[in-house]
Motif scaffolding. Structure first.
Motif, PDB file in Angstrom:
ATOM      1  N   PRO A1118       0.937  -1.231  -0.056  1.00 47.45           N
ATOM      2  CA  PRO A1118       0.012   0.085  -0.040  1.00 47.45           C
ATOM      3  C   PRO A1118       0.820   1.239  -0.298  1.00 47.45           C
ATOM      4  O   PRO A1118       1.977   1.175   0.548  1.00 47.45           O
ATOM      5  CB  PRO A1118      -0.753  -0.123   1.372  1.00 47.45           C
ATOM      6  N   LEU A1119       0.183   2.422  -0.471  1.00 47.46           N
ATOM      7  CA  LEU A1119       1.144   3.609  -0.603  1.00 47.46           C
ATOM      8  C   LEU A1119       1.410   4.223   0.598  1.00 47.46           C
ATOM      9  O   LEU A1119       2.595   4.600   0.920  1.00 47.46           O
ATOM     10  CB  LEU A1119       0.300   4.681  -1.407  1.00 47.46           C
ATOM     11  N   LEU A1120       0.455   3.957   1.847  1.00 45.94           N
ATOM     12  CA  LEU A1120       0.840   4.637   2.974  1.00 45.94           C
ATOM     13  C   LEU A1120       0.273   3.420   3.932  1.00 45.94           C
ATOM     14  O   LEU A1120      -0.943   2.604   3.624  1.00 45.94           O
ATOM     15  CB  LEU A1120       0.156   5.787   3.387  1.00 45.94           C
ATOM     16  N   GLN A1121       1.057   3.241   5.315  1.00 43.97           N
ATOM     17  CA  GLN A1121       0.690   2.430   6.208  1.00 43.97           C
ATOM     18  C   GLN A1121      -0.026   2.981   7.299  1.00 43.97           C
ATOM     19  O   GLN A1121       0.210   4.167   7.592  1.00 43.97           O
ATOM     20  CB  GLN A1121       1.984   1.475   6.674  1.00 43.97           C
ATOM     21  N   GLU A1184      -1.493  12.555  -7.736  1.00 38.08           N
ATOM     22  CA  GLU A1184      -2.687  11.780  -8.361  1.00 38.08           C
ATOM     23  C   GLU A1184      -2.859  10.555  -7.678  1.00 38.08           C
ATOM     24  O   GLU A1184      -3.981  10.008  -7.090  1.00 38.08           O
ATOM     25  CB  GLU A1184      -2.535  11.415  -9.824  1.00 38.08           C
ATOM     26  N   SER A1185      -1.781   9.874  -7.268  1.00 33.07           N
ATOM     27  CA  SER A1185      -1.730   8.486  -6.545  1.00 33.07           C
ATOM     28  C   SER A1185      -2.393   8.764  -4.966  1.00 33.07           C
ATOM     29  O   SER A1185      -3.118   7.986  -4.638  1.00 33.07           O
ATOM     30  CB  SER A1185      -0.336   7.902  -6.656  1.00 33.07           C
ATOM     31  N   LEU A1186      -1.785   9.673  -4.477  1.00 28.29           N
ATOM     32  CA  LEU A1186      -2.034  10.191  -3.153  1.00 28.29           C
ATOM     33  C   LEU A1186      -3.979  10.435  -2.982  1.00 28.29           C
ATOM     34  O   LEU A1186      -4.489  10.024  -2.191  1.00 28.29           O
ATOM     35  CB  LEU A1186      -1.398  11.217  -2.540  1.00 28.29           C
ATOM     36  N   SER A1187      -4.204  11.391  -4.107  1.00 23.54           N
ATOM     37  CA  SER A1187      -5.597  11.395  -4.311  1.00 23.54           C
ATOM     38  C   SER A1187      -6.512  10.422  -4.353  1.00 23.54           C
ATOM     39  O   SER A1187      -7.647  10.082  -3.782  1.00 23.54           O
ATOM     40  CB  SER A1187      -6.025  12.387  -5.262  1.00 23.54           C
TER      41      SER A1187
END
Length: 1955
Positions: A1118-1121, A1184-1187
């Protein structure tokens, strides 16, 4: 047919470009439908149409074109990427659509253009429209003009820039087509509506006929007020987020802005003019002509050129010298006057850029005042006033001294004094300091004694103006003893003088008491144990501002009034006990005196500082023998007393004057010398060492005792080591010189020792100062200095409390310049101007080089003979500048050597001549001779060392030198720049940027030296300018050169040194320690730095041995944990384990730290690579990925929010706008999600993001600024507004005018939304800083500052002027005008329809105080129980297994005994008719260990949540606030937030007012309303909180409550009657407990608004009047607390707007009669003195007439009426003792809740039995409302007995409140009138309706008493939801009498409730 419809099967986008027009029409229609249905403006479907939108407007078929424009309009209105199409689409619209024959096509085209403007593409639209003005088709031109006019009309000049339009006006008016001319005229008129008269100068070159026509059109629209009709999207978003009250106010404010001050300054529409290039070629030759006609002709041409108000910068040196020569030498008075006029115009046109030439003009202008012709004198006055705008008093001192002392002409002296008087009016007290007073006052006194009357008059005027400026106390020591008549003349002039500059002394004095408040705020945390470091932060935070503010008033507090002897004796007799002590102090027996002195010392030591009158104690002690006591033991004790007084009291210089001389004399006494030194040290610590040292040395050297002189210097030497270098060295050195000349060896030795101590601080400059002494003395001094060589001065240990961290940082920063300047002033300087004769200067210009060389040798000899020179060199610098570039190389060499010599002799005075000599030195660098170039470089370095580099870079001198193209010059100059700029400080960035194009052009120069030196100068230049400005200049290079130069810039950028943190930040960080809050970074306009390159070499990881690069890139995690690492990161930053996120420019170490933290937090590797990639496209992908990830796992985003925010702050410094806009868009989404979830932003997270967000508020792009505004609005929902206010205040320090404007607008919104209490550190301090911005040169900043203060004025009224302190008259007039307009346009009373049409104010949703919980966590066994309703269900989010909920634990928590439900008590049914007191909620006590700042933060969060559309959250916040109000700690904090709390409650009342049953549950609305009323009751029950409510808040709250009653919004509630009674009771409580002055003024203002607003309901006006009548009944009791001045001001305002003659046409005159009755009541109290409360200028005729009328009528009252009243008052018989006891028992029963009715019955019987008994003494003890309640009860009993009926007596409040009468008529005014005959039927029908709603229909229809049962049931249900504050004192009174059936019914219902 199939072929005709075949195209319908195609996709819509293909249909739109189909070759068949029918297919395109169908496609356009389908596209329009589709565009209106897509919900998301960022949906990918929009991108499919980007490339074809231009074809929609260019369709060749008319029908298809019309449909295409409709689809195009829908696309632009709804699509996010529509802005990208504006260029191509608008080009087609202009060429294809605006000139179309069909009217609808033209109309649609205009709507598309306006829609593009609405989505903030106005610049592109206007560019295309202006291009359309050049079209050949006149229809197209006319349509373009019409569209531009329409855009300006719709959106206002703030959106549409008018300057490009103004340039097109002449072409439009001269067009051959009449329609175009008419449209052009309409456009000009529309522009005039917005800009005003500022447009007229631009129309001066039009034809007279055209100007006349336009003037006629201007007259027609001059009275109209231009208001914007449409708004940009960003403006619409702000309006939707604003509250209902603020939207209308914002519009009014915008209207006021247009009306009060034109937003566009006329000078902004004018381009600067270059007059130098327009001067005739023979201009200077004509000025030298012998015929005066030719000279005048040349001056006339110059005068015409100088008519332009703005002049372009350039080299005006030659022109100024020519004008100066004419003023000095021309014999024709007309030409001299014309030269003075031109000089004034030149100074005004150049403004600050004239500073270089100003100092050289003063002497010539002053000298010319000897001319007798009035036209010459007038011209010289204008010239000297204009020239002096850029000069200081110090710079003009020599010229003014020469004009007074050396000139014998009285006209010169008189005019010079008059000029000084005019100049002083523009000065501040800081400019006329003691140094300047010491220099100028003797000159003015000399002129005051002049034989000429005119000179004396002018001198008195100058002295009077100076006295007005610095105060009489400050100037009198310099004036000394003068004749009384002259002193009276000076004071008379002082009274007449008007100071126009901003004076800062009075605010400082007003702020003096504030330091006393700081310890109180810091006291609670200080008493707590210091176990946790974090708990010390609030204390330090509270103390530091107090210390800082105390520094300013301390100077003022150093003096006090000298008391008379009688006052001293009286005060001493009161203070000193026993009285015999005074006589014992002067007893002849020394033992008696010793005992008395010891007792006196003990008395002084035991007193507190506030109780010690220092002057009384010192003067009592100094009585003979006083401090000259012959006994050393007594003397020693007395000196200890003086020391104690100095340390423990407010010791002033006045006190010191009575003892300082005696103490100083005792320094020479061997027995008491040490005690005397200690006493002097104590005085120095209180009064500052500088003052005490000078006084002691002066006293010591005024007497002959060598021992005293020796010890005085010894004491000062030690004091310097204790206090540091805190003295002015010049007076000390003067006394040291006297000591060195003494015959006593010990005195000389002590003086040399003192010089050694001074040497530790002053260094080698002290050697040069003492060079003039005798050689033997100098030898001893140098020997002493050599002993101390290399030693450092000791660290000061005393006197440190005066300075603050900021002061220290400033002194350190300026140490390099100010200290050197101070030492330079000590050097004795010679004035050689007399030796530089005109003949010698003329010889320098001789054609024979030998004569020139001879003149140089003479000048060199003069310079060599003097070690130090003054700045007065006459014409020498100009003459030397010509000789530096002489054709003879010997002359050049000699001149450069002489200039090098001058640099050493002049010292820091070289600054005044750099502008004259530096250009010539730069030209010498281009000489072909190496020796000349070397001398020039050496000369430049010497001058730069003395004057500083800053002087060389002003005026673009270096840029002008580089334009010559000489390779030698460029090589040498770049080399010098590379060497000097590396370590330089504070170089003007703008001046360096002007050199960048020349530098970049030379980095590829064909000359090797030029190329090399230019490349070496890139890095030093970049250190000061930044990377971005240099990259921007590469756009002007060719493509090949651009690539090479950009590479060099990138290379240099990588080597940029890390900038050290400012000294203040370092010191504050050290002082704060672990756990302390650091100050936010300085918010200033940033230098944009592309951080991409910083991480370029580190962003792409190297492939490992066991893993390929391709495998590394494929990170599928995942992008963020979701984790808890954010808490650890905050703790590390707080404890300084990592770098604090605080920088001016991002450095490598910050970027590396952020990457490490992301790696530790397990951020996706691919995402990290994108985030730190060198290419901005990867940044876009990362955003964009974070959005996308935000909607998948928002909890992970919250866990890593600090990392995301820090990364985005780095992007703020990038140059790519797309990344910035995309990042801001993402932030807006994130903060919206956080606000919805109730997130609370921690302080460290905010400190690392908000300051950098504020930086972007000054971005030049509107889209960026609008995004920042929206984000700031969201931040207020998750972060305390008071802390946000502090960050925004820091933004005002920026040099960026846009940023200051945006910050001021944000401050205004915060004040308007959350009240004045949100201002930090205090409202007064904040408003003072805001008021400073009114004088800003930028118009938008001024407007925003005025609007912000007006917001505060709406809440605080006239108190705002006390808060902002002294401001200039101009600023005050602007503010008063803005307030005057605001007071007329700001509405207060709103009808339900108006309130419903406005969006509700943005409020804070539910947010848990996470920061407080983390910092001040409590033990687990001490939970905080709160009763909360079930929260609404929220969406489920995927949570990993490690973070799943423990349902067992939740079950235990749910079933735990933390909250006990309320239980009804069993009551006696016989007492059912009395009030029921329900039990209180029992909860575990909450033990708080949080400091006051944490409590305040929590309170602010809950207050912010009070107003919320989600009523459940509002109810929860109400309960929290109610709980806090009942706690002692938080209750005290709430007192300071009273206004903020009331504003939040009032806003929620407005939310409830427009809430409907379709959107909210009726029961929840009822509970919410009742809780809000309960909070208001608690506030106005507390005397502290009630009296703190401001006038505006009282007005708003009462308006909301009365409006609820009038509009019958309460009828929808089941508990209507109870809520109505509570509301009425609350209004009464407000009237009783609020501040009386604010209440009355609020009521008068409400009545004023009712009359001014025609839509006000009549019943509302009636209620306002009745409440005012109620106040008038008790106004006599309020007269001690009532401020009659404020009340009269409001009454005066009412009568001014609505005088008597305007009421003739009105039907109802009651409001006017009410106001007159109020005036009559005040006249009865104050009589004729009432008019003295207002000045005659402020009092209108109407008020004066009314007061005089009532005064005369009251005086004419017959005397017999008065006697009758007195007899009536004295008639009641005196009560017997038994009767008195009987009455006391009756009133005791009345006061008892259970026996009230019985007591009233007994009182009625008592009055019947004793009609003459006086019960007034018993009634006087009760409140007015309770008295009225008793009278009403007695009347009710009388009526009941007379009718013999048992009707229930209805009342609005319980007996203990005594609030019946007002509640009765309030309800009567609110409800509909019901005929008395039908009341029973009316209430029966109403009861049935209520029973049906409650599901009880048909149960109790037999008796009308059922209503009582229902009411009681509703009351019981409602009271269960009330907080304890309401439960304990309910105002609900049940029916007094019921029958048996009703009682039985009530008992049954109570049993059901219990079950």
């Amino acid at each position: 047919m199939e072929e005709d419809t075949e195209f319908t099967k195609l996709p819509v986008d293909e249909q739109c470009v189909h070759k068949s027009w029918k297919a395109r029409v169908h496609g356009y229609e389908e596209a329009a439908k589709l565009f209106r249905q897509i919900p998301d403006e960022k949906a990918p479907e929009w991108n499919k149409y980007l490339g074809i939108m231009k074809k929609f407007a260019a369709d060749s078929n008319a029908a298809a074109q019309e449909k295409g424009l409709e689809a195009l309009l829908a696309y632009v209105e709804n699509a996010g990427p529509a802005g990208r199409t504006v260029g191509e689409v608008m080009s087609n619209i202009v060429s294809k659509c605006l000139g179309a024959p069909k009217a609808k096509t033209k109309e649609l085209a205009q709507q598309v253009a306006l829609m593009y403007i609405e989505i903030e593409k106005q610049d592109a639209v206007m560019d295309e429209l202006i291009k359309g003005f050049e079209q050949k088709n006149p229809k197209v031109v006319a349509a373009c003009i019409n569209t531009a006019s329409m855009a300006l009309n719709e959106f206002s000049h703030k959106v549409i820039t008018v300057k490009p339009l103004i340039k097109e006006f002449p072409k439009l008016l001269d067009h051959r087509d009449k329609i175009v001319r008419d449209e052009g005229k309409a456009l000009i008129v529309e522009t005039y509506r917005w800009v005003g008269d500022g447009i007229k100068p631009q129309l001066s070159h039009l034809k007279p006929v055209q100007v006349t026509e336009l003037e006629a059109e201007f007259e027609k629209v001059s009275g109209e007020k231009a208001v914007a009709k449409r708004y940009l999207r960003s403006q619409q978003q702000r309006q939707q987020a604003a509250a209902a009250a603020d939207e209308v106010d914002g519009e009014d404010a915008a209207e006021e802005e247009e009306e009060a001050a034109p937003p566009i300054d006329p000078l902004d529409l004018i381009d600067p003019v270059d007059i130098l290039s327009k001067l005739p070629k023979d201009f200077y030759e004509k000025l030298e002509a012998k015929k005066w006609q030719e000279r005048k002709e040349a001056m006339d041409e110059l005068d015409k050129l100088l008519q332009n108000p703005k002049l372009e910068a350039g080299d005006y040196g030659e022109l100024v010298r020519a004008l100066k020569k004419i003023i000095n030498k021309d014999s024709n008075v007309m030409i001299v006057a014309l030269a003075g006029k031109c000089l004034a115009a030149l100074a005004n046109g150049l403004k600050k850029k004239f500073q270089t030439y100003a100092s050289a003009c003063v002497s010539s202008v002053l000298e010319k005042f000897k001319e007798k012709k009035q036209n010459v004198v007038t011209a010289m006055r204008d010239a000297i006033d204009a020239v002096s705008q850029n000069l200081t008093l110090e710079a003009m001192l020599e010229d003014i001294t020469e004009a007074i002392e050396k000139n014998k002409n009285p006209s010169v002296k008189a005019e010079t004094m008059s000029f000084l008087a005019r100049y002083f009016t523009k000065c501040t007290p800081q400019m006329l300091d003691k140094k300047m007073l010491k220099a100028y006052v003797p000159l003015m006194l000399k002129c005051l004694n002049d034989p000429d009357a005119g000179v004396r008059e002018s001198a008195a005027e100058a002295l009077g103006t100076a006295m007005k400026l610095v105060s009489e106390k400050a100037i009198m020591p310099f004036i000394g003893d003068i004749e009384n008549i002259k002193l009276q003349k000076i004071k008379e002039c002082c009274d007449k003088a008007v100071i126009t500059a901003k004076v800062g002394k009075r605010p400082a004095a007003a702020a003096a008491p504030k330091p006393k408040e700081a310890p109180k705020a810091a006291a609670p945390p200080a008493r707590k144990p210091a176990s946790a470091p974090a708990k010390k932060a609030p204390a330090s935070k509270a103390v530091r501002p107090a210390a800082k503010k105390a520094a300013a008033p301390k100077e003022v507090a150093n003096t006090e009034r000298e008391m008379a002897d009688e006052e001293v004796e009286a005060a001493a007799a009161e203070l000193i006990e026993p009285p015999t002590l005074l006589t014992e102090l002067v007893d002849a027996n020394w033992k008696t005196r010793l005992a008395a002195a010891e007792q006196y010392l003990q008395l002084v030591a035991c007193k507190e500082k506030a109780d010690l009158p220092a002057q009384v104690l010192v003067r009592t002690l100094a009585r003979k023998p006083g401090l000259k006591d012959g006994n050393f033991q007594v003397m020693k004790v007395k000196l200890d007393v003086v020391k104690t007084i100095a340390e423990s009291s407010k010791f002033s210089r006045t006190c010191a004057n009575f003892c300082l001389q005696d103490v100083a004399e005792k320094l020479g006494d061997a027995k008491v010398g040490t005690a005397a030194a200690d006493a002097l040290t104590a005085m120095a610590e209180t009064l500052k060492l500088d003052y005490v040292a000078v006084e002691v040395l002066t006293l010591a050297f005024n007497q002959k005792s060598p021992k005293v002189q020796q010890e005085a210097m010894g004491w000062l030497s030690n004091a310097l080591k204790d206090f540091g270098f805190a003295i002015q060295p010049k007076p000390v050195l003067d006394n040291i010189r006297k000591a060195l000349a003494s015959t006593n060896v010990a005195v000389r030795t002590s003086a040399i020792s003192l010089l050694g101590t001074l040497y530790l601080y002053m260094g080698d400059p002290l050697r040069r100062v003492m060079e003039s002494e005798k050689p033997a003395i100098v030898q001893q001094i140098n020997a002493e200095f050599d002993k101390l060589e290399g030693q450092r001065p000791p660290t000061p240990s005393k006197g440190m409390t005066v300075s603050t961290g900021e002061d220290n940082s400033e002194s350190v920063e300026d140490d390099g310049s100010n200290e050197q300047d101070r030492f330079q002033e000590l050097l004795p300087r010679a004035d050689i101007s007399d030796q530089l004769t005109e003949t010698l200067i003329a010889q320098l210009s001789d054609t024979n080089w030998k004569m020139r060389d001879e003149a140089l040798q003479k000048i060199s000899a003069v310079v060599t003979a003097n070690a130090h020179l003054t700045a007065n060199l006459g014409e020498l610098p100009s003459a030397l500048a010509k000789r530096i570039t002489d054709s003879n190389k010997i002359i050049c060499q000699t001149t450069l050597g002489l200039c090098r010599q001058l640099a050493d002799r002049l010292g820091n005075h070289t600054k005044q001549h750099v502008r004259t000599l530096a250009p010539a030195m730069f030209q010498a660098l281009g000489d072909s001779k190496t020796q000349i170039r070397a001398l020039a470089v050496e000369c430049i370095k010497a001058w730069a060392e003395q004057s500083g580099l800053k002087e060389f870079y002003e005026g673009e001198m270096i840029a002008d030198a580089l334009k010559t193209g000489n390779p030698f010059l460029k090589a040498e100059l770049f080399q010098w720049m590379a060497e000097s700029l590396t370590n330089a400080k504070r170089i003007p960035k703008e001046e360096l940027i002007a050199c960048v194009p020349h530098l970049l052009a030379c980095v590829e120069d064909r000359n090797a030296d030029v190329r090399k030196n230019a490349q070496d100068a890139i890095l030093p230049m970049m250190i000061h300018t930044g990377y971005e400005p240099m990259v921007r200049q590469t756009q002007k290079l060719s493509a090949v050169s651009k690539t090479a130069v950009t590479t060099m810039l990138e290379k240099a950028r990588a080597n940029l040194p890390a900038k050290p943190a400012p000294a203040a930040t370092k010191s504050s960080a050290k002082a704060s320690g672990p756990g302390k809050k650091t100050a936010p970074p300085p918010v200033a306009a940033p230098t944009k730095v592309n951080t991409n390159t910083i991480t370029k070499s580190k962003s792409i990881p190297k492939p490992g041995a066991s893993r390929s690069k391709k495998e590394e890139e494929q990170d599928l995690s995942p992008l963020l944990q979701v984790n808890n690492l954010k808490t650890q990161r905050m703790a590390d930053e707080q404890k300084l384990r990592v770098l604090k996120w605080n920088f001016t420019l991002p450095r490598d170490e910050f970027v590396d730290q952020l990457k490490e933290q992301m790696a530790t937090a397990a951020v996706n590797k691919s995402l990290t690579d994108k985030m730190f990639h060198a290419d901005f496209k990867f940044h876009l992908k990362a955003i964009e990925s974070l959005s996308d990830f935000l909607s998948v796992n928002p909890q992970a985003t919250v866990s890593n929010l600090d990392l995301i925010l820090k990364w985005l702050t780095l992007r703020f410094f990038d140059t790519n706008p797309s990344v910035l806009l995309k990042g801001l868009e993402y932030l807006l989404t994130v903060f919206a999600m956080l606000a919805e979830d109730g997130y609370n932003m921690p302080e460290i997270e905010a400190a690392s993001f908000i300051p950098y967000l504020i930086l972007k508020s000054g971005d030049p792009k509107d889209s960026v600024r609008n995004s920042v505004k929206n984000i700031m609005q969201q931040i207020t929902l998750i972060y305390p507004c008071s802390r946000l206010f502090s960050y925004v205040m820091e933004g005002l320090k920026s040099k960026n005018s846009r940023q200051r404007t945006e910050c001021l607008e944000e401050l205004g919104l915060l004040i308007d939304n959350y009240g004045i209490s949100v201002s930090q550190p205090t409202p007064a301090a904040a408003l003072k800083e805001i008021a400073k911005q009114i004088s800003d040169r930028d118009n938008s900043v001024r407007t925003a500052a005025l609007n912000c203060i007006v917001m505060a004025w709406h809440q605080e009224g006239e108190r705002v002027f006390n808060m902002i302190g002294q401001i200039s008259e101009k600023d005050r007039s602007l503010l008063l005008e803005r307030i005057k307009r605001a007071s007329k346009t700001r509405p207060v009373i709103k009808t339900a329809e108006e309130a419903a049409s406005r969006p509700t104010k943005a409020v804070r949703p539910n947010a848990v105080a996470q920061e407080v919980a983390e910092r001040y966590s409590e033990p687990e066994d001490a939970p905080v129980p709160t009763y909360r309703p079930n929260p609404p269900q929220q969406r489920q989010r995927p949570i990993s297994a490690a973070f799943r909920l423990d349902y067992d634990l939740l079950g235990e928590m749910e079933n735990g005994p933390s909250v006990k439900a309320p239980q009804l008590l069993k009551m006696d049914m016989e007492d059912i008719t009395t009030d029921v007191r329900l039990p209180k909620l029992e909860a575990t006590k909450h033990v708080s260990t949080s400091p006051s700042s944490a409590v305040t933060a929590t309170i602010e969060l809950h207050i912010g949540r009070l107003c919320n559309h989600k009523l459940e959250r509002s109810i929860e916040a109400c309960r929290e606030v109610d709980t806090m109000m009942r706690r002692e700690a938080s209750g005290k904090s709430l007192v300071t937030l009273t206004d903020q709390l009331l504003v939040a409650v009032n806003n929620q009342l407005q939310v409830l007012q427009k809430a409907t049953t379709d959107t909210h549950d009726l029961q929840i609305m009822s509970v919410n309303y009742t809780l809000l009323i309960a909070i208001l009751r608690s506030i106005f029950s507390s005397q502290q909180m009630a009296t703190r409510a401001s006038q505006t808040v009282i007005r708003d709250v009462m308006s909301s409550l009365l409006l609820m009653l009038v509009e019958q919004k309460l009828e929808r509630f089941n508990t209507e009657d109870q809520i109505v009674r509570l509301t009425n009771s609350l209004v009464v409580r407000i009237i009783e407990n609020a501040d009386h002055t604010r209440l009355v003024t609020a009521q008068v203002r409400m009545l004023h608004d009712c009359i001014s607003n025609q839509n006000t309901p009549p019943k509302f006006t009636e209620l306002v009047m009745k409440s005012l009548w109620k106040v008038m009944r008790v106004i006599e009791q309020w007269q001690e607390q009532l401020d009659f001045r404020a009340v009269l001001r409001e009454v005066n305002h009412f009568l001014e707007d609505f005088p008597s003659h305007t009421w003739k046409d009105r039907k109802d005159l009651t409001p006017l009669k009410t106001i007159k009755t109020l005036v009559h009541s005040m006249v009865q109290l104050k009589g004729a003195a009432l008019l003295t409360f207002l000045s005659k200028e402020d009092t209108c005729y109407e008020l004066t007439k009314i007061v005089n009328k009532y005064v005369s009528s009251s005086e004419a009252k017959p005397a017999r009426d008065v006697q009758q009243q007195q007899q009536q008052l004295a008639s009641p018989h005196r009560l017997t003792k038994s009767t008195h006891h009987q009455l006391a028992a009756i009133f005791k029963k009345i006061g008892s809740k259970d026996q009230t009715n019985e007591g009233l019955e007994q009182l009625y019987d008592f009055r019947r039995a004793n009609p003459d008994a006086d019960i007034t003494p018993f009634l006087e003890k009760a409140s007015q409302f309770f008295q009225e309640y008793i009278e009403k009860g007695l009347k009710g009993i009388e009526l009941e007995r007379s009718r013999q009926s048992s009707t229930a007596a209805s009342s609005l409040s319980s007996p203990q409140d005594g609030e019946a009468e007002l509640g009765s008529y309030l309800r009567q005014g609110a409800g509909d009138a019901v005929p008395s005959a039908d009341k029973a039927n009316y209430y029966k029908e109403k009861l049935k309706a209520l029973q049906q709603k409650a599901g009880l229909a048909g149960q109790n229809e037999q008796s009308t008493d059922n209503r009582a049962g229902d009411s009681n049931r509703n009351q019981s249900e409602l009271l269960d939801n009330l907080p304890r504050s309401v439960l304990t004192e309910s105002n609900v009174s049940p029916p007094r009498q019921t029958d048996a059936a009703s009682l039985e019914l009530i008992k049954q219902r109570l049993e059901r409730l219990k079950r």
